[in-house]
Design a protein around this motif. Sequence first.
Motif: not given
Lengths: 346, 388, 331
Positions: A51-52, A218, A220, C195-196
């Motif tokens: 993630e970031s 990011h 997947l 974010d995911v």
Amino acid sequence: MPDTPILQVENLSKFFPVQRGLLRRTVGHVKAVNDVTFTVNKGECLGLVGESGCGKTTVARCLLRLVEPDQGRILLHGEQQTFDIASASRKEMLDVRRQMQIIFQDPFSSLDPRWRVTDVIAEPLLAQKVGRGEAGRRVLDILPTVGLGPHFADRFPHELSGGERQRVSIARALIVSPPLVVADEPVSALDVSVRSQIINLLLDLQGQMNLTYVFIAHDLSIVKHISHRIAVMYLGRLVELGTTQQVFDECKHPYTKALLASVLIPDPTHREQSYVLEGEVPSPLNPPSGCHFSTRCPFAQEQCSVEEPELRDMGGGHWVRCHFAEELDLSEGVFAPQFETQSASA
Amino acid sequence: MSVVSEQAQTPLQPGAPRPPAADVDVTSSEQVASRGRILGARIMANRLGIIGIVWLVITVLIALFADFFAPYSVDHVHQEALRAPPQRVHIFRDGKLTRPFVYGYKSERDARTFLTTYTEDPELVYPIHFFVEAEPYKLWGLISSNRRLFGVEEGGMVALFGTGRLGRDVFSRVLTATRISLSVPIIGMLISVILGSTIGVASGYWGGAADILIQRLTEVLMSFPRIPLWMALAATLPPELSSLHRYLGVTIVLALIGWAGLCRQIRGKTLALKESDFIMAGRAAGSSTPTILFRHLIPNCFSHIVVVATLSIPGLILAESSLSFLGIGITPPLVSWGTLLKDAQSVQVLTKHPWLLAPGVFMVLTVLAVNFLGDALRDALDPYSEIR
Amino acid sequence: MPDSQPILEVHDLHVHFKMLAGIVRAVDGVDFSVERGRCLGIVGESGCGKSVTARSILRLLPSSDTSGQILYHPAGDDEPIDLVSLDAKGDAIRAIRGKDIAMIFQEPMTSLTPVYTIGEQIMESIRQHQDLSEEEAKDLAISMLNKVGIPDAERRFGDFPHQMSGGMRQRVMIAIALCCEPRVLIADEPTTALDVTIQAQILRLIRSLQQNLDMSVIMITHDLAVIAQLADFVVVMYLGQMAEKAPVVELFQDPKHPYTQALLRSIVRPDTPPREQLHSISGSVPDPRNAPSGCRFRNRCPSVHDRCVEDPPVVEFGPQHSATCWLYVDD
């Protein structure tokens, strides 16, 4: 394929100082990359996900010496000699840049708006002291390789669409025929209908030019599609490393599993999102003690918040940073299988 | 499956020829207007910007050809008309259209106040001639000529903006003063741009201790009150300097103070650009630092520099005028708007001789015009503004 | 669905912008309706007009040239209100904005004021539409923060936006949007910047709020997976035109428009064979200022035909499924 390493990253660390006040006193460090070790083999694609704030982009920049690594070695096995990028001289770096190039994420900001396409693509050649005429010819040679017509040479970036710009960016990286290319989220800024074109192009070029990729993303599902092996990062640490199959189907780290479970499936008949990771990524300025993931991990034990686990080899080149990697059963229970094979609609 | 509604906005024309589908390859790149044209169109769409440009073109032309446009030299004295009001230009005489002319002055002295008042004397008619031969001058110190745009015959006089204390033609003096009043700010701006952008780019790009030092220095420089600082620096110019050297000295004084603001702006822009992807890409390509600086960074700062520099000119115009007004700037025989305004220091001027404020009007209009142009440039260069 | 009743109906919406470079037809003929308690997904790529459509519902684009009908059915049996006919700066639309129809945006940082605490911002929003005392508003604000899953809400009430992470800020935005119990929530790419793992949290939150509050959601996104997970009904847009609309399962299983088909084929799925070439759509999305006439997808369409230069007809495949394409019309 025979596993000949082309790039060996050993104990790479990069701490960014946090400065405050009039005299910019250092009050702490962001451990962007903390003791990361991995190897990239010739001809493979290594996916780097997280993630970031996990440090994947910093790793990419360290590999290219765009930021100065604080610790560790980055060994690049070139055709004739091996370089340690972390300590290479300016002159050696010029050789390194002939062996390794980078594709940036945002095709809108990574091309100088005042340069013509031909100058953008020729920049690495000119840096290698190739003459202008020769550079121009090589630009015209490479344009069709990335799917652009010769008339693009005289255009400015603002006249191009996002996909076309990313093709220019790829051409710039490949113009010096580097065996190794670092791709930093090369498709995430692109339109959905253009993404698959660029992924196809990257796959094609890898076959044609025998390239090795370090592919940072990011997303997947894209990483799974393109990578042979995958490294997962969390808060500057490598938490899991293995083949795509090991990471996706036999993952041993709870974070990897949570990441996989968060992937949305483009199928309205599969909506059960059984596990959603709670909480937020902690600040990298002050990461949790012990295992950095312990604050969000559903399996965290007392030991986890005290003692930081080592990256351990689980066999078959599968490395995991978890105290309980052997014991945890991540295949069912709280984590529902998300990447099972389904009949996709057509 | 059935067709329910035609979404067509235009009715289908069955007979109309259908172009083949193959030639509809409209790519994004073909028809997008070029950067320069968009920039031009955006400036042209800004009415105030246009007004600014027109006025500036006029003043620059005046400055360049002041000798030609002015009917008299700066020091030409009309002893018979001291502080005379502006003459009106007439084109009718006895109800008939004639060539433009002005009347001469009839002076009357008030016995109580000893003030002389001037009125038009219908007996004295001075027709205005164009491209007359008059006082000789050397244009830019190179071309000798004695042609002036307009004038009256020997013995008459024309003073469109009236005359000053010593009987000198205000119109001619204002036009001539334009040279100094424009050139000091422009040269000062160029010097401060060179200083400010060099130091700003260096400070932003390399950072470190030098950067901290430079930033503190500019902060100190910017926190001094402006006018006392100018005065102090201008006072260091030795009084025995020739008028020309003094002119250069004033310009440099202004530039030395003006660069600080510009430097900070350019440093900020450099800091932002330094982290931008295309600079990273340049470094990854292996380009040398000079290439990065001179081919990536500075060209991309350029539009920013142009705007900041343009918007710094009004301040410099006012600064030069202030110094000259206070007598520590431009000194005779050179004239600037500020030195001319020295004649207009009393309340009496406002009530009795308002024409002596003409240089002030020019100054205000020019400052406004530069501001309009600067704003227009800034809006035009701002990628986020879309003028409809 | 027999009990479904529309809460918002958009008929033949056109939104045009006059630019220096010409007229941009950002939205050109869009028709859809949102049902009570359901989620409508609008999906498309950059320049397709999805965000413009959303903003024009709330009349947030005063400088545009908007025509068509946007019928909002207020609570009770009142007559529907045509939002297009309202003054974009008038009181009528302001009363609906935030109270009846609320919106959340992609980048929560730019939608929150940096100089006020998040608590103040939520309270301001509450008191704009509801006649509550300061204490009552504060209690409501804290309960909203709890509802959107902000831990330790009472303490975070005094935080400034920059002290929060992106996911937390998006939760605050949702809390602000929900505090007046809107009947419609418009979410414009609410998870694109996240974010995911955070995206999964936010989507789950939106879904549970929609179900618990019987709220209608318009989800605007470029991500087909988000649509698949959240939407009941989908509108696919391309360059301002509506390519296809259908119930979500029908759309994914039996897409009719060549654009939808190509888009669905081009995304990576769990069962896509690794490292094989993906299906792709040739070319790229044209600049909206240079959109082709007729069907705007025609220069990228694999099934392009001579007649595509004319505006395509809307073809129905069922009560709720239609595509705007010549492909299904016999010559």
